[in-house]
Design a protein around this motif. Structure first.
Motif, short mmCIF file in Angstrom:
data_model
loop_
_atom_site.label_atom_id
_atom_site.label_comp_id
_atom_site.label_asym_id
_atom_site.label_seq_id
_atom_site.Cartn_x
_atom_site.Cartn_y
_atom_site.Cartn_z
N LEU A 1 0.81 -1.21 0.00
CA LEU A 1 0.00 0.00 0.00
C LEU A 1 0.85 1.26 0.00
O LEU A 1 2.04 1.24 0.28
N ARG A 2 0.16 2.35 -0.27
CA ARG A 2 0.72 3.69 -0.11
C ARG A 2 2.00 3.90 -0.91
O ARG A 2 3.00 4.36 -0.40
N GLN A 3 1.92 3.59 -2.17
CA GLN A 3 3.07 3.79 -3.05
C GLN A 3 2.89 5.08 -3.84
O GLN A 3 1.82 5.36 -4.33
N THR A 4 3.96 5.84 -3.97
CA THR A 4 3.89 6.99 -4.87
C THR A 4 4.22 6.48 -6.27
O THR A 4 4.85 5.43 -6.42
N PRO A 5 3.83 7.25 -7.31
CA PRO A 5 4.23 6.85 -8.66
C PRO A 5 5.75 6.65 -8.79
O PRO A 5 6.19 5.73 -9.46
N GLU A 6 6.52 7.45 -8.07
CA GLU A 6 7.98 7.30 -8.12
C GLU A 6 8.41 5.96 -7.56
O GLU A 6 9.25 5.27 -8.13
N ASP A 7 7.81 5.59 -6.40
CA ASP A 7 8.12 4.29 -5.79
C ASP A 7 7.86 3.18 -6.80
O ASP A 7 8.66 2.26 -6.96
N ILE A 8 6.70 3.27 -7.44
CA ILE A 8 6.27 2.20 -8.34
C ILE A 8 7.20 2.08 -9.53
O ILE A 8 7.63 0.98 -9.89
N VAL A 9 7.54 3.20 -10.13
CA VAL A 9 8.40 3.17 -11.31
C VAL A 9 9.80 2.67 -10.96
O VAL A 9 10.38 1.84 -11.65
N GLU A 10 10.33 3.14 -9.86
CA GLU A 10 11.65 2.70 -9.42
C GLU A 10 11.66 1.19 -9.21
O GLU A 10 12.56 0.50 -9.67
N ALA A 11 10.64 0.69 -8.54
CA ALA A 11 10.56 -0.75 -8.29
C ALA A 11 10.45 -1.50 -9.61
O ALA A 11 11.12 -2.50 -9.82
N ALA A 12 9.62 -0.99 -10.52
CA ALA A 12 9.42 -1.67 -11.81
C ALA A 12 10.74 -1.79 -12.57
O ALA A 12 11.01 -2.81 -13.21
N ILE A 13 11.54 -0.75 -12.48
CA ILE A 13 12.82 -0.76 -13.20
C ILE A 13 13.80 -1.72 -12.55
O ILE A 13 14.43 -2.53 -13.21
N GLN A 14 13.91 -1.65 -11.25
CA GLN A 14 14.86 -2.53 -10.56
C GLN A 14 14.46 -3.99 -10.71
O GLN A 14 15.31 -4.88 -10.81
N GLU A 15 13.16 -4.23 -10.74
CA GLU A 15 12.71 -5.61 -10.83
C GLU A 15 12.57 -6.08 -12.28
O GLU A 15 12.28 -7.23 -12.54
N ASP A 16 12.80 -5.16 -13.21
CA ASP A 16 12.70 -5.47 -14.64
C ASP A 16 11.42 -6.25 -14.95
O ASP A 16 11.45 -7.36 -15.50
N VAL A 17 10.29 -5.66 -14.61
CA VAL A 17 9.03 -6.34 -14.82
C VAL A 17 8.54 -6.15 -16.26
O VAL A 17 8.97 -5.23 -16.96
N ASP A 18 7.65 -7.05 -16.66
CA ASP A 18 7.06 -6.93 -17.98
C ASP A 18 5.87 -6.00 -17.95
O ASP A 18 5.55 -5.33 -18.94
N ALA A 19 5.20 -5.96 -16.80
CA ALA A 19 3.98 -5.15 -16.73
C ALA A 19 3.72 -4.69 -15.30
O ALA A 19 4.22 -5.27 -14.34
N ILE A 20 2.94 -3.62 -15.21
CA ILE A 20 2.53 -3.09 -13.92
C ILE A 20 1.01 -3.08 -13.84
O ILE A 20 0.36 -2.63 -14.78
N GLY A 21 0.47 -3.58 -12.73
CA GLY A 21 -0.97 -3.51 -12.51
C GLY A 21 -1.24 -2.54 -11.37
O GLY A 21 -0.72 -2.72 -10.28
N LEU A 22 -2.01 -1.50 -11.64
CA LEU A 22 -2.31 -0.50 -10.62
C LEU A 22 -3.75 -0.64 -10.15
O LEU A 22 -4.65 -0.82 -10.96
N SER A 23 -3.96 -0.55 -8.85
CA SER A 23 -5.32 -0.67 -8.31
C SER A 23 -5.66 0.56 -7.47
O SER A 23 -4.90 0.94 -6.59
N CYS A 24 -6.80 1.17 -7.77
CA CYS A 24 -7.20 2.33 -6.98
C CYS A 24 -8.71 2.41 -6.89
O CYS A 24 -9.39 2.42 -7.92
N LEU A 25 -9.24 2.46 -5.68
CA LEU A 25 -10.69 2.51 -5.50
C LEU A 25 -11.16 3.85 -4.97
O LEU A 25 -12.35 4.01 -4.69
#
Lengths: 307, 560, 134
Positions: free
Chosen positions: C40-64
């Motif tokens: 929880l409580r991720q900023t867009p920066e957190d998410i992008v940084e993690a995606a790059i370090q983890e070399d993911v194929d895709a990101i799924g974002l959830s917001c209600l």
């Protein structure tokens, strides 16, 4: 490659993926990376699931950063044997350090490898080493023989325990008491840690001139973290000053070459031109016409004549 | 309930029926499914009979309404005396926007107010905090200051209306703002009626709107019990909630068990503080979900009342009957609403509201049909309110007390749910109590497992969701959007700037410093200092920051 | 062995309602993917940084909570800035119909509303990863 050496995270991440996926270029890449390694201290963390390794690593990362060090983290989680998938959640604990430019965190699944680490774990560690990290922290799955795997590869092994609530006497896992360079008793706020600490102190012995310290930590007491960081740094200094660093490097190089040789040999035996010969030997062994050891010798022997 | 003269004789007749009429019927027409289950995947028998009710007396099981064990209701006359409060959860945008929605709802007949706050407010951040970016007013009203609270209640007399505020981690601060607002209008605190949700345990378990770690949060909750008992005696200082636990995926039995376990934990903490149970227990209120399965839900409310009464009287030694009462608000299940064919959500909400009414809830919120898309627009919320009014005035269900009491099915279900709850109480005990269970992730894992199982049932069509995995149409739903305006955001930011600029700096600093000291001393009640801070025009974020620094921030265990 | 698909599942912003995100993480795992769940409580920066370090194929974002219009496009923007625009971004949660086309224009590949079968979500990630591989 240049990107990696310059500290480019995307390059590092892509390289690690190459290695994890065992792509053909991976071997080349590792060969290019290897000369640039040797600077970082590899610190392995082992301990049962739930003992708090991830949060501890998070706080340690922050502490080392405040000491001006660059830190890499490789966190390993188990792959489901049924689906082949994994949820890698250690990163959650490290949320606030993830965006620090001097930190790189990679989550890895064991992908079928038993023992608490992934096959690619220490290759990934090397990538981070080459990237310029001062320390690379490795978090194992925590179950099974994680500690043995880690101890063989890391410079410093940190064993994390926590006191049990209730009157149960804690029995130490065999081997745990022999491989730790630093022992941490975590979550001391939850239960009485004195017995456990006393137990550990009683059973832990000096090894090669180093007496493993026992550090108490808890989420509520951040000040203990610098004790832990100190212990890790002291161990590095100790290894370097006594020549043990070089000694361990030698032992490790020996071990790794042998391991790689074994792997290459097995691949060639199974998949190479000797493949059919291998299969027919398998059948002979099943029929009890031959024992496995002789079969292997024949394979190697025939290879020798073949080349 | 009427018993057949001889149980054994009845059983013989039943077996004959099974061997003859039933057998023939099944041969001619097999049942539609191999197994019939409730929304919680609980198996349901073909027929319930007096045989299912052997073993307990009428008084043990039902009693009379308004008397221990309150199975049939908290009051002898229930809705014949007074209908449940129609309390529609509302809030979006700025205090001004929401004030208008409040007036609209009151004009259309709602009888109590219920405030929904936006994410930043719920987490103790002001609208101008970096964490609040993009989140202003989207799911509730932003209240960052006493001034916002005053605007929120413009033209509404807090002395005349009861207000429920759905806020948890910073509930004490928001409550202080409400009290401060009432004070400025000359309304004595003793006259104020309302509720703050203030149930932090379920946040760790389900909704995740926490700030500080559990022990510090529990201390703050007990501070409100203590303060309320003394100074705001008509206020419910907590609404112990199962709604969110259910929404996160729990079954009805888990909702019941975890809510009551939480409730008992709060009682324990209050008593450990030295409060006499009869001094604060009468002001503990509850909040349950009203989900799809009509009978399971009704049974759940009845089981809840019975368990609570027994525990309060026998385990906690409460002497006042008011302390044994489980009074509850109910809300129809948000998670059951579909984005597909949204109009049919009106039907779902109706069935669910019926469950709450037949279950004896004291107040009710009905969801609007567009809530799978947004905060409800005016038309949708009006329909939701009318739903309650039709049930109240046209359906006849409010004409008698506990109309379904004595139903074999219902009483058997009530018993089953009660047993399930006690099994969970034991397991939680084994883990070391509620907070230990939270730390070890037991409760969260149970909820996640139920959520996953439910979704799998839908995936394989074991469970039908109309419009989603069956009876599907390919049409674009027409939902009138409700947007938060840029102007509202700007106004909010300007107001915050003005407050920070124009307040008495010294008074403000002193108040926050005194608050910090109060937080650091476990034996001091924080409420009076929070009130002072609010009066000195400290903002929500500023007060919470003081507390964050003293108490730290909670880190949750990972489970999925 | 076919390449493992790596997906980041994240909840940007303050919204803590994680029932859906967790169910999806589990479903993706059951389908053989490696899911980095950032919590929880991720900023867009957190998410992008993690995606790059983890070399993911895709990101799924959830917001209600309705904050998707600010948070989701920000993730896409930051990915592009970091030269990681090839990472596919999808979203889910409480998102009005009107906003779906706006999000798609902003680079969100797909929006999975309430009631989307898990099977569809899993297939989508599988197909995206395959497409990237080609």
């Amino acid at each position: 490659m240049d990107g990696l050496l310059a500290g480019d995270k995307r390059a590092a991440a892509k390289l690690i993926s190459l290695i994890e996926d065992d792509e053909p270029e991976a071997g080349e890449a590792l060969a290019l990376v290897y000369p640039h390694t040797g600077h970082a201290q590899y610190v392995g963390f082992t301990g049962a699931p739930g003992v708090g390794k991830s949060s501890l690593i998070n706080r340690l990362v922050r502490e080392f950063r405040s000491r001006g060090k660059k830190v890499g983290v490789v966190a390993v989680d188990p792959t489901s044997p049924y689906s082949g998938g994994a949820v890698l959640g250690d990163r959650i604990r490290m949320a606030d350090t993830g965006i620090d430019p001097g930190v790189f965190i990679r989550s890895m699944a064991t992908r079928g490898h038993s023992g608490g680490l992934a096959l690619a774990t220490f290759d990934a560690v090397r990538v981070l080493d080459a990237m310029g990290m001062d320390l690379v922290l490795v978090e194992t799955v925590g179950a099974g023989q994680s500690e043995v795997e880690i101890a063989g590869r890391a410079h410093t092994t940190v064993v994390v325990e926590m006191p049990l609530t209730g009157d149960v006497v804690q029995t130490m896992k065999a081997g745990i008491l022999e491989i730790g360079d630093v022992y941490v008793v975590n979550k001391v706020d939850l239960a009485d840690a004195d017995t456990l600490v006393a137990n550990l102190r009683f059973q832990i012995e000096e090894r090669d001139g180093w007496t493993p310290p026992i550090v108490r930590t808890s989420a509520l007491e951040d000040q203990r973290i610098d004790e832990l960081a100190d212990a890790v740094e002291k161990h590095r200094a100790f290894l370097e000053s006594t020549g043990l660093w070089a000694k361990r490097e030698t032992a490790r190089a020996r071990q790794e070459i042998l391991e790689n040789a074994r792997r290459l040999l097995a691949d060639r035996v199974r998949d190479g031109p000797q493949g059919p010969r291998f299969e027919s030997l398998v059948q002979e062994v099943v029929r009890r016409d031959l024992d496995p050891q002789t079969a292997a010798a024949r394979l190697l022997g025939s290879r020798g004549r073949g080349t | 309930m009427s018993e057949p003269e001889d149980s054994a004789e009845y059983e013989a007749r039943l077996r004959k029926w099974e061997a003859t009429s039933l057998k023939d019927a099944l041969k001619a027409l097999p049942e539609r499914r191999k197994e019939f289950v409730t929304t919680s995947s609980r198996p349901v028998k073909r027929l319930y009979t007096p045989l299912d009710l052997r073993g307990k007396s009428h008084d043990e099981r039902l009693g009379n309404p308004g008397e221990f064990p309150f199975t049939r209701g908290v009051h002898p006359t229930m809705y014949r005396g007074r209908l449940w409060t129609m309390r529609m959860f509302a809030g979006y945008g700025s205090a001004d926007d929401t004030n208008r929605r409040f007036k609209y709802l009151i004009a259309h007949g709602e009888t109590g107010l219920s405030v929904a706050f936006d994410m930043p407010t719920l987490y103790g951040y002001d609208t101008d905090a970096p964490e609040a970016k993009g989140e202003f007013g989207t799911c509730g009203v932003a209240v960052s200051s006493l001034e916002d609270m005053e605007i929120l209640f413009r033209d509404i007399d807090p002395g005349q209306v009861s207000t429920s505020m759905t806020i948890n981690a910073p509930a004490d601060v928001t409550w202080a703002m409400y009290l401060g607002m009432a004070e400025r209008r000359g309304v004595p605190l003793t006259q104020l009626r309302g509720t703050i949700q203030n149930d932090i345990l379920k946040e760790y378990e389900a909704q995740k709107e926490w700030i500080y770690p559990p022990e510090a949060s529990m201390r703050l909750v007990v501070d409100t019990f203590q303060f309320g008992a003394k100074s705001v005696p008509q206020w419910n200082t907590i609404s112990i909630s199962g709604y969110h636990i259910r929404e996160a995926g729990a079954t009805a039995g888990q909702e019941l068990a975890f809510t009551l376990a939480n409730g008992m934990e709060y009682v324990r903490w209050g008593m450990n503080r030295g409060l006499k149970v009869d001094d604060f227990a009468p002001r503990l209120s509850f909040f349950f979900n009203a989900h799809n399965d009509l009978f399971e839900e009704i049974a759940k409310y009845r089981a809840a009342r019975r368990i609570w009464a027994r525990e309060m009287r026998d385990t906690f030694g409460a002497k006042k009957p008011r302390s044994w009462l489980l009074r509850t608000h109910a809300q129809t299940a948000g998670v059951s609403l579909t984005a597909q064919q949204p109009e049919i959500n009106i039907v779902r909400t109706t069935v669910q509201a019926l469950a709450a009414i037949l279950g004896g809830a004291q107040s009710l919120h009905t969801n609007s049909y567009d809530e799978a898309y947004q905060v409800p627009n005016e038309k949708a919320v009006r329909i939701a309110l009318r739903t309650q009014q039709i049930l109240a005035h046209e359906s006849g269900v409010a004409n008698t007390v506990d109309p379904l009491g004595g139903s074999y099915y219902l009483e058997a279900l009530t018993d089953e749910l009660e047993e399930e709850a006690y099994r969970y109480f034991d397991r939680i005990q084994e883990f070391g109590g509620v907070i230990a269970s939270i730390r070890k992730g037991f409760i969260q894992q149970e909820i996640a497992n139920s959520a996953y199982r439910y979704q799998r049932e839908i995936e394989v069509k074991e469970r039908t969701i109309v419009g989603v995995n069956d009876f599907v149409v390919d049409e674009q739903p027409e939902v009138e959007p409700l947007r938060v305006s840029e102007a509202s955001l700007r106004g909010q930011l300007e107001r915050l700037k003005r407050i920070r600029r124009s307040r008495d700096k010294t008074k403000w600093e002193r108040a926050l410093d005194a608050l910090r000291k109060a937080c650091e001393d476990e034996d001091t009640n924080t409420m009076p200092r929070i009130l002072d801070a609010v009066r000195a025009r400290a903002t929500l974020g500023e007060v919470c920051d003081v507390m964050r620094r003293v108490f730290g921030v909670w880190e949750e265990p990972l489970l999925y | 062995m076919p390449k493992k698909i790596r997906v980041l599942v994240a909840k940007p912003g303050l919204d803590g309602h994680d029932r859906g995100a967790k169910v999806i993480a589990r479903a993706l795992r059951d389908a053989g993917m490696e899911v980095i769940y950032t919590g929880l409580r991720q900023t867009p920066e957190d998410i992008v940084e993690a995606a790059i370090q983890e070399d993911v194929d895709a990101i799924g974002l959830s917001c209600l909570s309705g904050a998707h219009m600010t948070l989701f496009p920000e993730v896409v923007k930051l990915l592009k800035k970091r030269k990681a625009g090839d990472i596919v971004v999808v979203g889910g949660g409480i998102i009005p119909e009107e906003d779906i086309s706006k999000l798609k224009k902003a680079g969100i590949k797909n929006v999975f509303g309430p009631g989307t079968p898990l099977h569809d979500i899993v297939s989508f990630f599988q197909k995206s990863a395959q497409a990237k591989g080609e």
